[in-house]
Write a protein that holds these residues in place. Structure first.
Motif, short mmCIF file in Angstrom:
data_model
loop_
_atom_site.label_atom_id
_atom_site.label_comp_id
_atom_site.label_asym_id
_atom_site.label_seq_id
_atom_site.Cartn_x
_atom_site.Cartn_y
_atom_site.Cartn_z
N SER A 144 0.78 -1.22 -0.17
CA SER A 144 -0.02 0.09 0.09
C SER A 144 0.84 1.32 -0.01
O SER A 144 0.58 2.46 0.18
N TRP A 145 2.19 1.11 -0.15
CA TRP A 145 3.21 2.36 -0.03
C TRP A 145 2.77 3.49 -0.87
O TRP A 145 2.71 4.74 -0.93
N TYR A 146 2.51 3.04 -2.43
CA TYR A 146 2.05 4.06 -3.57
C TYR A 146 1.04 4.90 -3.11
O TYR A 146 0.93 5.73 -3.67
N TRP A 147 -0.10 3.99 -2.56
CA TRP A 147 -1.24 4.80 -2.13
C TRP A 147 -1.00 5.89 -1.26
O TRP A 147 -1.57 6.86 -1.02
N LEU A 148 -0.26 5.30 -0.06
CA LEU A 148 0.25 6.39 0.78
C LEU A 148 0.66 7.55 0.29
O LEU A 148 0.44 8.81 0.92
N LEU A 149 1.56 7.49 -0.59
CA LEU A 149 2.37 8.45 -1.21
C LEU A 149 1.46 9.40 -1.80
O LEU A 149 1.63 10.85 -1.97
N GLY A 150 0.52 8.54 -2.62
CA GLY A 150 -0.64 9.49 -3.45
C GLY A 150 -1.24 10.36 -2.53
O GLY A 150 -1.54 11.30 -2.92
N MET A 151 -1.75 9.79 -1.38
CA MET A 151 -2.39 10.80 -0.31
C MET A 151 -1.58 11.87 0.31
O MET A 151 -2.10 12.82 0.70
N LEU A 152 -0.22 11.44 0.60
CA LEU A 152 0.37 12.70 0.98
C LEU A 152 0.53 13.73 -0.26
O LEU A 152 0.57 14.85 0.21
N ALA A 153 0.57 13.21 -1.43
CA ALA A 153 0.59 14.15 -2.56
C ALA A 153 -0.64 15.09 -2.37
O ALA A 153 -0.83 16.32 -2.56
N ILE A 154 -2.01 14.42 -2.13
CA ILE A 154 -3.15 15.03 -1.98
C ILE A 154 -2.99 16.01 -0.82
O ILE A 154 -3.83 17.05 -0.79
N THR A 155 -2.54 15.58 0.23
CA THR A 155 -2.47 16.44 1.66
C THR A 155 -1.73 17.82 1.12
O THR A 155 -1.95 18.87 1.41
N ALA A 156 -0.45 17.62 0.25
CA ALA A 156 0.04 18.73 0.20
C ALA A 156 -0.71 19.68 -0.77
O ALA A 156 -0.68 21.11 -0.76
N VAL A 157 -1.60 19.30 -1.91
CA VAL A 157 -2.45 20.02 -2.64
C VAL A 157 -3.35 20.72 -1.76
O VAL A 157 -3.61 22.11 -1.90
N VAL A 158 -3.84 19.98 -0.80
CA VAL A 158 -5.06 20.56 -0.01
C VAL A 158 -4.48 21.77 0.81
O VAL A 158 -5.16 23.03 0.94
N ALA A 159 -3.28 21.41 1.46
CA ALA A 159 -2.69 22.49 2.20
C ALA A 159 -2.42 23.75 1.50
O ALA A 159 -2.64 24.80 2.14
N PHE A 160 -2.05 23.51 0.29
CA PHE A 160 -1.80 24.53 -0.48
C PHE A 160 -2.83 25.62 -0.96
O PHE A 160 -3.15 26.66 -0.58
N LEU A 161 -3.98 24.86 -1.36
CA LEU A 161 -5.40 25.49 -1.55
C LEU A 161 -5.86 26.12 -0.30
O LEU A 161 -6.38 27.16 -0.47
N TRP A 162 -5.54 25.50 0.82
CA TRP A 162 -6.21 26.17 2.06
C TRP A 162 -5.49 27.47 2.27
O TRP A 162 -6.02 28.59 2.76
N ILE A 163 -3.99 27.78 1.90
CA ILE A 163 -3.39 28.98 2.12
C ILE A 163 -3.82 29.96 1.11
O ILE A 163 -3.94 31.16 1.50
N VAL A 164 -4.04 29.42 -0.19
CA VAL A 164 -4.41 30.29 -1.30
C VAL A 164 -5.76 31.08 -0.97
O VAL A 164 -5.91 32.19 -1.14
N ILE A 165 -6.74 30.21 -0.38
CA ILE A 165 -8.15 30.60 -0.39
C ILE A 165 -8.26 31.44 1.03
O ILE A 165 -9.11 32.23 1.55
N MET A 166 -7.29 31.61 1.65
CA MET A 166 -7.12 32.49 2.84
C MET A 166 -7.50 34.00 2.63
O MET A 166 -8.17 34.55 3.47
N ARG A 167 -6.95 34.40 1.33
CA ARG A 167 -7.28 35.74 1.01
C ARG A 167 -8.70 36.08 1.04
O ARG A 167 -9.10 37.27 0.97
N TRP A 168 -9.49 35.19 0.50
CA TRP A 168 -10.98 35.23 0.59
C TRP A 168 -11.78 35.08 1.87
O TRP A 168 -12.84 35.55 2.05
N VAL A 169 -11.33 34.02 2.51
CA VAL A 169 -12.34 33.48 3.59
C VAL A 169 -11.79 33.53 5.01
O VAL A 169 -12.47 33.51 6.00
N ALA A 170 -10.53 34.44 5.04
CA ALA A 170 -9.96 34.51 6.50
C ALA A 170 -10.93 35.28 7.36
O ALA A 170 -11.23 35.09 8.42
N GLY A 171 -11.34 36.50 6.81
CA GLY A 171 -12.22 37.45 7.43
C GLY A 171 -13.59 36.75 7.67
O GLY A 171 -14.08 36.93 8.96
N ILE A 172 -14.12 35.96 6.79
CA ILE A 172 -15.36 35.38 7.17
C ILE A 172 -15.38 34.44 8.20
O ILE A 172 -16.18 34.32 9.48
#
Length: 691
Positions: free
Chosen positions: A209-237
């Motif tokens: 299952s190691w390759y699935w674990l690596l894939g999920m870590l890549a998804i984690t990086a993408v989600v964390a990056f998107l969270w930082i990006v959307i802070m410019r719109w949702v931080a105040g809310i």
């Protein structure tokens, strides 16, 4: 050399940057040179074979040829009784108190050695008082049902215990012995074997299952990056909804407590009259209880409302700073991956220290000591030999007094010697630990200064992104190394000194655990607490000092002083933005970690069987735990970069606010949204991209 860089007091890069804290820089390089010399000396005097191959209890290294004993094909070490390795004597002597021999291959069947000969002999010779497991008796049939047919057949001559499946009797040299006694003696071994089987199954799960674990870590990086990006719109809310939600919950609690207080208004019983009771419903039936709840919640609710009213502008500033930080990372995405550079450098530093420490520990020739486990209370006029050095050649002679004695034996303990180098190995180990702490803290400081320089170049760019340097992260990294290695070494040296003192206090605390001196323990606890607080404060101060170093290019002391004074002049703003940022980052870590854990659970339990087929696993929970923990650390790496961006933008904002006045000569560099919150504006407006 000199390099022109930005200066907040002026429009344009006109200030020259030079090397800072040169003496500390030279000291740092001299120390690293000495650290390398210690490592080389340890590697030249250490024996790498000792690190690669185990050593038996007579000091022979498995895998070598000793002339009369050829161990070249025996690279594995077998412990006769692995359970004795968990004793306190093992931790003290760093040597497991059981017979150890070199073998070619480890046993592929479950067996163990019983060193407690006296215990087994007593059981063998005892009258069979413990009821045998005989099906002709009611007690025997009950024990058979409880023990689930697990017994052991012991070969007394070879000390080998193999598993059998006859629940009626257990034999030792054809003598009937209670199965309860045998189960009691082998319980630790059974636990070890069960744990080893679980570990093998987990390892098998990871291989498929190691390759699935690596894939999920890549998804984690993408989600964390998107969270930082959307802070410019949702931080105040997010911030305002949370604050209003807390006030709403507290207000509801005040109303509920008032309603319950009215409901039990007829009760005249007081809390003092009830006294202490474990029945909580008794307290809830009292009017005093709800009155206390009402007063507490009303006070907290009033404080929250007043804070929001009087700190609303500062909260708005914090939100705008977070939004600007999100924009800065959006223009410099490479900053999100710089923690990988820090991680690799830290890994190299720690690996060098670990290798040096191991080589230092393996220098010298084998040293043997006596292990005396006799009960001397039953042996009058007998002196313990425990801890004395011994000659393994003499003790191995059949004419020796303690030859093949299980209670008194000469065993290999460690490698050492009598030279000046060997006598001071412990101090070299201390120097190595201090060097590791200093270098690791310097690497962390380099990362903070590099990121601060990159984000500062964004803030002080008049037109964004036109005025941002082409490679801001690379340029900042080069400036930090070229000009500020000494300042970073100065700050990291202070932290390393405090950390080594804390390690010494921890060592002293462990030594005093069995002591009866309560005053010494209390003083030690206070010192540990004080140095912990001191380390936290110094890390906070250093972090802001590195930002000022990246902005102004001044030495460490000036930067730390100016950063501290600047924050003290704006302490409320600093406190508000710190708490707002902590909340934003906490929510982000929580969402990423829980979300990825839920995704891993859904995938490995085949909830997506129509889309993806998960591999067959022995324990599906282990990949879920791994994904959740790894997702937290990945998110922490991304959000630490975001936190550095917030701190840098905020400190630059404070500098901009104090040094500039909005005139044509000293215009504000802050964004229009920040100027609107403060009611500021530039007298001669210039068209900017963010406006």
């Amino acid at each position: 050399g000199k390099e022109k860089t930005f200066d907040p007091s002026f429009k344009g890069p006109i200030k020259k940057r030079g090397c800072t804290d040169i003496l500390c820089c030279l000291l740092f390089f001299v120390f690293i040179l000495g650290y390398i010399v210690i490592g080389l000396f340890a590697w030249l005097n250490g024996d790498p074979v000792i690190l690669l191959h185990p050593t038996d209890n007579q000091g022979r290294i498995c895998g070598l040829n000793y002339g009369d004993l050829d161990l070249r094909n025996k690279n594995n070490l077998f412990y006769f009784d692995l359970t004795r390795c968990a004793s306190a004597a093992t931790l003290i002597n760093l040597q497991c108190q059981t017979t150890q021999i070199c073998v070619s291959t480890c046993p592929n069947t479950s067996w163990t050695y019983f060193p407690d000969v006296a215990k087994l002999e007593a059981a063998r010779l005892s009258v069979i008082a413990a009821t045998p497991l005989d099906s002709t008796t009611a007690e025997g049939r009950e024990q058979i049902a409880q023990r689930a047919t697990s017994t052991f057949f012991l070969d007394w001559d070879k000390y080998i215990c193999t598993y059998g499946f006859n629940a009626r009797k257990a034999y030792v040299n054809s003598s009937l012995v209670s199965i309860l006694f045998l189960l009691d003696g082998t319980a630790p071994v059974k636990l070890y074997l069960e744990a080893r089987a679980i570990a093998e199954n987990i390892f098998a799960d990871l291989t498929v299952s190691w390759y699935w674990l690596l894939g999920m870590l890549a998804i984690t990086a993408v989600v964390a990056f998107l969270w930082i990006v959307i802070m410019r719109w949702v931080a105040g809310i997010m911030v305002w909804v949370t604050l209003l939600g807390i006030i709403g919950v507290l207000s509801f609690g005040v109303w509920y407590c008032y309603d319950e207080w009215n409901t039990v208004a007829g009760s005249n019983t007081t809390i003092i009259a009830v006294g202490f009771t474990t029945n909580l419903s008794t307290y809830l039936a009292l009017q005093d209880t709800w009155l206390a709840f009402l007063i507490i919640l009303a006070i907290v609710d009033a404080i929250m409302i007043l804070l929001v009213i009087f700190l609303r502008k500062r909260i708005q500033i914090a939100i705008k700073v977070i939004e600007q930080s999100s924009k800065a990372i959006g223009w410099m995405i490479s900053t999100l991956f710089y923690p990988l550079v820090t991680f690799l450098l830290v890994l190299i530093a720690v690996s060098f220290w670990a290798a040096t420490a191991l080589f230092l520990a393996s220098t010298g020739s084998p040293i043997y000591q006596v292990i005396d486990s006799r009960n001397l209370t039953s042996l009058p006029n007998t002196t313990s030999l425990h801890g004395q050095t011994c000659d393994i050649n003499l003790w191995s002679n059949s004419t020796h007094q303690y030859y093949l004695n299980d209670d008194v034996s000469c065993v290999f303990v460690k490698y050492g010697g009598t030279s000046i180098f060997h006598n001071n190995v412990i101090w070299l180990q201390v120097v190595a630990v201090f060097g590791m702490l200093w270098i690791v803290n310097w690497i962390l400081a380099l990362g903070q200064c590099t990121l601060a320089g990159a984000f500062a170049s964004y803030y002080w760019a008049w037109k964004k992104p036109q005025d941002i340097p082409l490679l801001p992260l690379y340029s900042s990294f080069g400036r930090s190394l070229r000009y500020h290695t000494g300042s970073l070494a100065f700050g990291s040296l202070i932290i390393a000194i405090v950390q080594i003192i804390r390690l010494m206090l921890e060592y002293a605390d462990n030594k005093l655990k069995t002591a009866e001196n309560k005053v010494a323990k209390f003083i030690l606890k206070c010192m540990k607490c004080c140095f912990w607080c001191l380390e936290k404060f110094l890390k906070f101060l250093n972090r802001n000092a590195y930002i000022m170093i990246a902005v102004y290019g001044k030495h460490f002391c000036w930067s730390a002083k100016e950063a501290f004074k600047l924050l003290m002049r704006n302490i409320i703003r600093a406190a508000v933005i710190d708490k707002v940022t902590d909340f934003i980052l906490f929510v982000g870590k929580l969402i990423v970690t829980v979300g990825m854990g839920a995704l891993a659970w859904a995938f490995f339990t085949n909830k997506f069987v129509s889309l993806l087929q998960a591999p067959t696993l022995n324990y599906y929970w282990m990949p879920i735990i791994i994904v959740s923990v790894a997702a937290y650390f990945v998110a922490a790496g991304f959000f630490n970069t975001f936190g550095m961006a917030v701190d840098t933008i905020f400190l630059c904002f404070l500098e901009d606010l104090e040094r500039n006045d909005g005139s044509e000569e000293k215009p504000y560099y802050m964004s229009k949204s920040l100027r609107d919150v403060l009611g500021k504006k530039n007298k001669k407006a210039k068209k900017r991209k963010d406006e």
